[in-house]
Design a protein around this motif. Structure first.
Motif, PDB file in Angstrom:
ATOM      1  N   GLY A   5     -55.718  87.903 -32.840  1.00  0.00           N
ATOM      2  CA  GLY A   5     -56.251  89.069 -32.654  1.00  0.00           C
ATOM      3  C   GLY A   5     -56.157  90.126 -33.904  1.00  0.00           C
ATOM      4  N   LEU A   6     -55.057  90.049 -34.422  1.00  0.00           N
ATOM      5  CA  LEU A   6     -54.771  90.525 -35.643  1.00  0.00           C
ATOM      6  C   LEU A   6     -55.553  90.310 -36.729  1.00  0.00           C
ATOM      7  CD1 LEU A   6     -50.967  91.403 -35.295  1.00  0.00           C
ATOM      8  CD2 LEU A   6     -52.531  93.057 -35.397  1.00  0.00           C
ATOM      9  N   PHE A   7     -55.731  88.980 -36.832  1.00  0.00           N
ATOM     10  CA  PHE A   7     -56.802  88.608 -37.803  1.00  0.00           C
ATOM     11  C   PHE A   7     -58.145  88.879 -37.783  1.00  0.00           C
ATOM     12  CE2 PHE A   7     -59.504  84.624 -38.740  1.00  0.00           C
ATOM     13  CZ  PHE A   7     -59.500  84.635 -40.086  1.00  0.00           C
ATOM     14  N   TRP A 159     -58.702  99.178 -28.191  1.00  0.00           N
ATOM     15  CA  TRP A 159     -58.020 100.403 -27.932  1.00  0.00           C
ATOM     16  C   TRP A 159     -56.640  99.739 -27.035  1.00  0.00           C
ATOM     17  CZ3 TRP A 159     -57.829 105.573 -28.617  1.00  0.00           C
ATOM     18  CH2 TRP A 159     -56.938 106.204 -27.786  1.00  0.00           C
ATOM     19  N   HIS A 160     -56.713  98.759 -26.374  1.00  0.00           N
ATOM     20  CA  HIS A 160     -55.718  98.055 -25.584  1.00  0.00           C
ATOM     21  C   HIS A 160     -55.133  97.000 -26.700  1.00  0.00           C
ATOM     22  CE1 HIS A 160     -52.553  96.568 -22.985  1.00  0.00           C
ATOM     23  NE2 HIS A 160     -52.920  95.273 -23.316  1.00  0.00           N
ATOM     24  N   GLY A 161     -55.880  96.145 -27.056  1.00  0.00           N
ATOM     25  CA  GLY A 161     -55.393  94.858 -27.733  1.00  0.00           C
ATOM     26  C   GLY A 161     -54.899  95.265 -29.222  1.00  0.00           C
ATOM     27  N   PHE A 162     -55.262  95.995 -30.041  1.00  0.00           N
ATOM     28  CA  PHE A 162     -54.727  96.170 -31.187  1.00  0.00           C
ATOM     29  C   PHE A 162     -53.287  96.629 -31.267  1.00  0.00           C
ATOM     30  CE2 PHE A 162     -55.595  98.076 -35.740  1.00  0.00           C
ATOM     31  CZ  PHE A 162     -54.809  97.365 -36.180  1.00  0.00           C
ATOM     32  N   THR A 168     -46.534  92.506 -28.738  1.00  0.00           N
ATOM     33  CA  THR A 168     -46.168  91.044 -28.717  1.00  0.00           C
ATOM     34  C   THR A 168     -45.420  90.446 -29.685  1.00  0.00           C
ATOM     35  OG1 THR A 168     -48.502  91.252 -27.540  1.00  0.00           O
ATOM     36  CG2 THR A 168     -47.659  88.875 -28.213  1.00  0.00           C
ATOM     37  N   VAL A 169     -45.644  90.816 -30.953  1.00  0.00           N
ATOM     38  CA  VAL A 169     -45.106  90.198 -32.075  1.00  0.00           C
ATOM     39  C   VAL A 169     -43.609  90.789 -32.253  1.00  0.00           C
ATOM     40  CG1 VAL A 169     -47.175  89.206 -33.462  1.00  0.00           C
ATOM     41  CG2 VAL A 169     -46.393  91.554 -33.966  1.00  0.00           C
TER      42      VAL A 169
END
Ligand code: HEM
Length: 208
Positions: A5-7, A159-162, A168-169
């Motif tokens: 996702g970050l990528f 909005w939630h994922g980022f 998570t990390v």
């Protein structure tokens, strides 16, 4: 899930920087698009890595959703999700699938055409065609509106994922509050910027 996702968030930022030039400096847009389309590193290393990133993110999202559902096979009789979670966090699979459907259309609109132009029809290089091709895509109202709606859903997904990807990390330090603020601003600003580009081209068609 978080790393892919970050990528993709990073990809989206660079995609936005290139695309916004189609509004403010069409010559630069042509120049950069041509570079991206013909540079060997971009075409044969970064592009496959990006495609792999999208597939990994999508496959893990589906797997995670199935695992979550299995973990509570018998549903709660009463469930007030709003009490301690946002709508966005509970509906990542829905917003994610909408973004995936958008990507299907988007790849068909731009990428498939580009691959055919270069590798199937084997046309000669034409470094000034990108701006006109892009603006033309936004001529139909239906496509513009599908893009705009998809970007709203993309915003909800980000909005939630980022924000949650940092959790998570395991990033939890004195910078966390600042990072959270940054992720929220990004989640609104970037999709809003894409909406602006789509609407701008729709309302400023090329007239010959
Ligand atoms: C107004 C908004 C947008 C415009 C005008 C636009 C335009 C383009 C163009 C011109 C290409 C190049 C195709 C090629 O030459 O290979 C492209 C590729 C791509 N776009 Fe977009 N895009 C927009 C929004 C988005 C968004 C929001 C996403 C993701 C959610 C996205 C994901 C992609 C991907 C994954 C590719 C393929 C990159 C590659 O491997 O070549 N785009 N887009």
């Amino acid at each position: 899930m978080a790393l892919s996702g970050l990528f993709l968030v990073f990809f989206l930022a660079q995609h936005f920087v290139i695309n916004i030039t189609s509004v403010i400096a069409p010559d630069t847009f042509n120049e950069w698009s041509h570079f991206m389309g013909y540079n060997g590193l971009v075409q044969f290393i970064l592009q496959p890595v990006l495609i792999a990133g999208v597939i990994v993110h999508f496959a893990m999202g589906i797997a995670l959703e199935l695992k979550n559902n299995k973990a509570r096979a018998i549903k709660y009789k009463q469930y007030n999700g709003n009490a301690n979670s946002s709508w966005m966090s509970r509906n990542m699979i829905i917003t994610g699938l909408v973004v995936l459907a958008f990507l299907g259309l988007h790849m068909y609109d731009f990428w498939v055409h580009e691959m055919a132009y270069k590798y199937i029809e084997v046309n000669p290089e034409s470094p000034t065609r990108y701006y006109e091709e892009t603006v033309l895509k936004f001529e139909p109202f239906w496509r513009t509106i599908i893009y705009v709606i998809s970007f709203v859903l993309l915003s909800l997904h980000l909005w939630h994922g980022f924000a949650s990807s940092f959790q998570t990390v395991g990033v939890n330090n004195k910078y966390s509050a600042g990072i959270q603020t940054f992720t929220k601003i990004y989640s609104i600003a970037i999709p809003l910027g894409f909406i602006f580009i789509a609407l701008y081209h729709h309302f400023n068609p090329i007239t010959h």
